[in-house]
Design an enzyme around this catalytic site. Structure first.
Site, PDB file in Angstrom:
ATOM      1  N   ARG A   1     -20.588  -4.364 -12.213  1.00 32.35           N
ATOM      2  CA  ARG A   1     -20.247  -3.128 -12.363  1.00 32.35           C
ATOM      3  C   ARG A   1     -21.682  -2.525 -12.046  1.00 32.35           C
ATOM      4  O   ARG A   1     -21.689  -1.853 -11.122  1.00 32.35           O
ATOM      5  CB  ARG A   1     -20.081  -2.292 -14.062  1.00 32.35           C
ATOM      6  CG  ARG A   1     -20.423  -0.841 -13.909  1.00 32.35           C
ATOM      7  CD  ARG A   1     -19.420  -0.366 -15.197  1.00 32.35           C
ATOM      8  NE  ARG A   1     -19.057  -1.351 -16.337  1.00 32.35           N
ATOM      9  CZ  ARG A   1     -20.028  -1.533 -17.090  1.00 32.35           C
ATOM     10  NH1 ARG A   1     -20.969  -0.359 -17.266  1.00 32.35           N
ATOM     11  NH2 ARG A   1     -19.737  -2.095 -18.340  1.00 32.35           N
TER      12      ARG A   1
ATOM     13  N   TYR B   1     -14.443  20.731   1.742  1.00 28.18           N
ATOM     14  CA  TYR B   1     -12.963  19.909   1.372  1.00 28.18           C
ATOM     15  C   TYR B   1     -12.692  20.501   0.023  1.00 28.18           C
ATOM     16  O   TYR B   1     -13.555  21.275  -0.625  1.00 28.18           O
ATOM     17  CB  TYR B   1     -12.985  18.096   1.626  1.00 28.18           C
ATOM     18  CG  TYR B   1     -11.801  18.153   0.645  1.00 28.18           C
ATOM     19  CD1 TYR B   1     -10.964  18.227   1.929  1.00 28.18           C
ATOM     20  CD2 TYR B   1     -12.470  16.491  -0.154  1.00 28.18           C
ATOM     21  CE1 TYR B   1     -10.057  17.072   0.911  1.00 28.18           C
ATOM     22  CE2 TYR B   1     -11.499  16.314  -0.772  1.00 28.18           C
ATOM     23  CZ  TYR B   1     -10.305  15.936  -0.602  1.00 28.18           C
ATOM     24  OH  TYR B   1      -9.297  15.672  -1.296  1.00 28.18           O
TER      25      TYR B   1
ATOM     26  N   ASP C   1     -22.829  16.887   3.024  1.00 31.24           N
ATOM     27  CA  ASP C   1     -21.979  16.249   3.183  1.00 31.24           C
ATOM     28  C   ASP C   1     -21.473  15.512   4.734  1.00 31.24           C
ATOM     29  O   ASP C   1     -21.405  16.591   5.678  1.00 31.24           O
ATOM     30  CB  ASP C   1     -20.346  16.480   2.811  1.00 31.24           C
ATOM     31  CG  ASP C   1     -19.399  15.477   2.530  1.00 31.24           C
ATOM     32  OD1 ASP C   1     -18.943  14.502   3.407  1.00 31.24           O
ATOM     33  OD2 ASP C   1     -18.697  16.130   1.697  1.00 31.24           O
TER      34      ASP C   1
ATOM     35  N   LYS D   1     -13.395   7.508   5.847  1.00 31.13           N
ATOM     36  CA  LYS D   1     -12.842   7.947   6.744  1.00 31.13           C
ATOM     37  C   LYS D   1     -13.693   7.784   8.703  1.00 31.13           C
ATOM     38  O   LYS D   1     -13.077   6.385   7.959  1.00 31.13           O
ATOM     39  CB  LYS D   1     -13.354   9.796   6.904  1.00 31.13           C
ATOM     40  CG  LYS D   1     -12.887  10.170   5.711  1.00 31.13           C
ATOM     41  CD  LYS D   1     -11.666  11.080   5.287  1.00 31.13           C
ATOM     42  CE  LYS D   1     -11.629  11.469   3.889  1.00 31.13           C
ATOM     43  NZ  LYS D   1      -9.965  11.344   3.866  1.00 31.13           N
TER      44      LYS D   1
HETATM   45  C1  LIG Z   1     -15.222  16.324   4.014  1.00 28.22           C
HETATM   46  C2  LIG Z   1     -15.186  15.418   2.833  1.00 28.22           C
HETATM   47  N1  LIG Z   1     -15.596  15.269   1.782  1.00 28.22           N
HETATM   48  C3  LIG Z   1     -14.961  14.049   0.543  1.00 28.22           C
HETATM   49  C4  LIG Z   1     -13.605  13.891   0.558  1.00 28.22           C
HETATM   50  C5  LIG Z   1     -13.670  13.455  -0.248  1.00 28.22           C
HETATM   51  O1  LIG Z   1     -13.215  12.005  -0.089  1.00 28.22           O
HETATM   52  P1  LIG Z   1     -12.142  10.741  -0.783  1.00 28.22           P
HETATM   53  O2  LIG Z   1     -10.882  11.231  -0.457  1.00 28.22           O
HETATM   54  O3  LIG Z   1     -12.289   9.231  -0.456  1.00 28.22           O
HETATM   55  O4  LIG Z   1     -12.510  10.941  -2.516  1.00 28.22           O
HETATM   56  C6  LIG Z   1     -12.886  14.609   1.729  1.00 28.22           C
HETATM   57  C7  LIG Z   1     -11.758  13.838   1.910  1.00 28.22           C
HETATM   58  O5  LIG Z   1     -10.674  14.700   2.609  1.00 28.22           O
HETATM   59  C8  LIG Z   1     -13.333  15.096   3.118  1.00 28.22           C
HETATM   60  O6  LIG Z   1     -13.006  15.423   3.881  1.00 28.22           O
END
Ligand SMILES: Cc1ncc(COP(=O)(O)O)c(C=O)c1O
Length: 395
Positions: free
Chosen positions: A62, A114, A186, A211
């Site tokens: 961990r 998101y 992000d 992604k």
């Molecule tokens: C811009 C963005 N940030 C964070 C996330 C969250 O990521 P995860 O689905 O890997 O938890 C997403 C998911 O679509 C996203 O598009």
């Protein structure tokens, strides 16, 4: 000290090599024990220790795992940070980021993010005494006006999901630093190949590695890249305390995906631009949201702060009925949540990624029932365009 026999972690490129080279080599050098060119998947939950207080640098999985360590070093290098920490999903990474906060702290963030991020802020973190102010971060004055004495962090997405609005990272970083606040970005939509927020002044970068970094739609993950010793300390401590870490197998898949990030992103970029230009001229498409088009409100800014425009495009089809017809008619593109894979993925934000923010929230941001988001893949450009053309004909 980690045992050289186990895994010799690369010193990062001393003289900085180019991005595509670092994507393949940083954090990874051939296995000192066998010469294997790929980082092994260390499937172990624990490590034998020689005596009390004596071990080979690993105690329990961990806390550290050599496969995850290699990945963390790699992403830290690519984003130009000083530490990387990998989590089980993008949401787990954002959750870990917010452990930098304490009850009473205030956060300013993009009003368009998101939907899952907004849900985490409003429905989970706000129960722990954190407060959030949502502003249009494309307008730096709105960010400055929202910062209060108890503000600790400004968190932005650029380009935003799904409206593709661009925020001036350097201008927001300058405002933050004048007021003693940190900026986290992000960077999921562009990847470090197309945008490097730390070089523009950001303190922390996060990714849903699910992604573009992974790129093959075969694993969830998230990373935080920090620039200060306290980021490294906090995020490592959070991995240890909360345990939402990335598994060795997923760390391996991610390292493997990142090796081709540069070539994939070049193709995403070329296809994205071609598809956006095609959509812009199509009579059934009412509006195209893509920072690479001249008529995008922040086109000049995107040109300046990004190395390219990426392959995320949103289109207005005019109604829920049109959006549904379009989705049903796709033959090559896959109607699915997520983005950033080698395959073209199409999603309906109102019912998928942004269902959680409710009708009122969506209306404020312009997320209509007719809006469709396209993550343009790296299939042949002509095939993608032909598929979108025949799907639009069904509207
Ligand atoms: C811009 C963005 N940030 C964070 C996330 C969250 O990521 P995860 O689905 O890997 O938890 C997403 C998911 O679509 C996203 O598009």
């Amino acid at each position: 000290m980690k045992d050289e026999r186990l895994w010799k972690r690369t010193k990062m490129s001393e003289k900085k090599l180019h991005f595509a080279t670092r994507a393949i080599h940083d954090g990874q050098s051939p296995d000192a024990l066998t010469g294997a060119v790929n980082v092994p998947i260390y499937l172990t939950s624990t490590y034998q220790q020689e005596a009390i207080g004596h071990n080979k640098g690993h105690e329990y999985a961990r806390l550290t795992n050599p496969t995850r360590d290699a990945l963390e070093d790699n992403v830290a290098s690519l984003e130009g940070g000083t530490s990387g920490h990998a989590f089980a999903s993008g949401m787990a990474a954002i959750t870990a980021l917010f452990t930098l906060m304490k009850s009473g702290d205030h956060v300013v963030c993009s009003d368009n993010m998101y939907g899952g991020t907004t849900r985490l802020f409003d429905q989970v973190l706000s129960r722990y005494g954190l407060t959030f102010t949502y502003v249009n971060t494309s307008d730096v004055d709105q960010v400055a006006a929202a910062i209060r004495p108890e503000t600790k962090l400004v968190h932005i997405e650029t380009p935003t999901n799904p409206m593709m609005a661009v925020t001036d990272i350097k201008a927001v970083a300058d405002v933050c630093h004048t007021k003693g606040v940190e900026l986290s970005v992000d960077n999921t939509f562009l990847s470090p190949y197309l945008q490097q927020p730390i070089a523009l002044g950001a303190d922390i970068v996060m990714h849903s590695t699910t992604k573009f970094l992974n790129g093959h739609s075969d694993g969830l993950g998230g990373v935080l890249i920090g620039t200060k010793p306290e980021h490294a300390e906090t995020f490592r401590f959070v991995q240890k305390c909360t345990g939402g870490i990335l598994s060795p197998f997923d760390s391996y898949l991610l390292l493997r995906g990142i090796k081709t990030l540069a070539v994939r992103m070049k193709q995403h970029e070329a296809n994205g631009l071609a598809v956006a230009r095609f959509l812009q001229k199509h009579p059934k498409v009412k509006r195209v949201y893509y920072p690479g088009l001249d008529n995008h409100p922040q086109h000049e800014l995107a040109k300046r702060q990004q190395r390219g425009f990426g392959s995320m495009i949103s289109i207005e089809t005019g109604s829920l009925k049109n959006a549904d017809r379009f989705a049903r008619a796709l033959r090559l593109g896959l109607f699915a949540e997520s983005l950033g894979g080698v395959e073209t993925l199409v999603c309906h934000p109102a019912s998928m990624t942004h269902a959680a923010i409710g009708q009122e929230g969506r209306t404020k941001l312009g997320i209509t029932d007719g809006l469709m988001r396209i993550s343009v893949g790296i299939e042949d450009e002509a095939d993608i365009i032909a598929d979108l053309a025949q799907a639009l004909d069904s509207i």
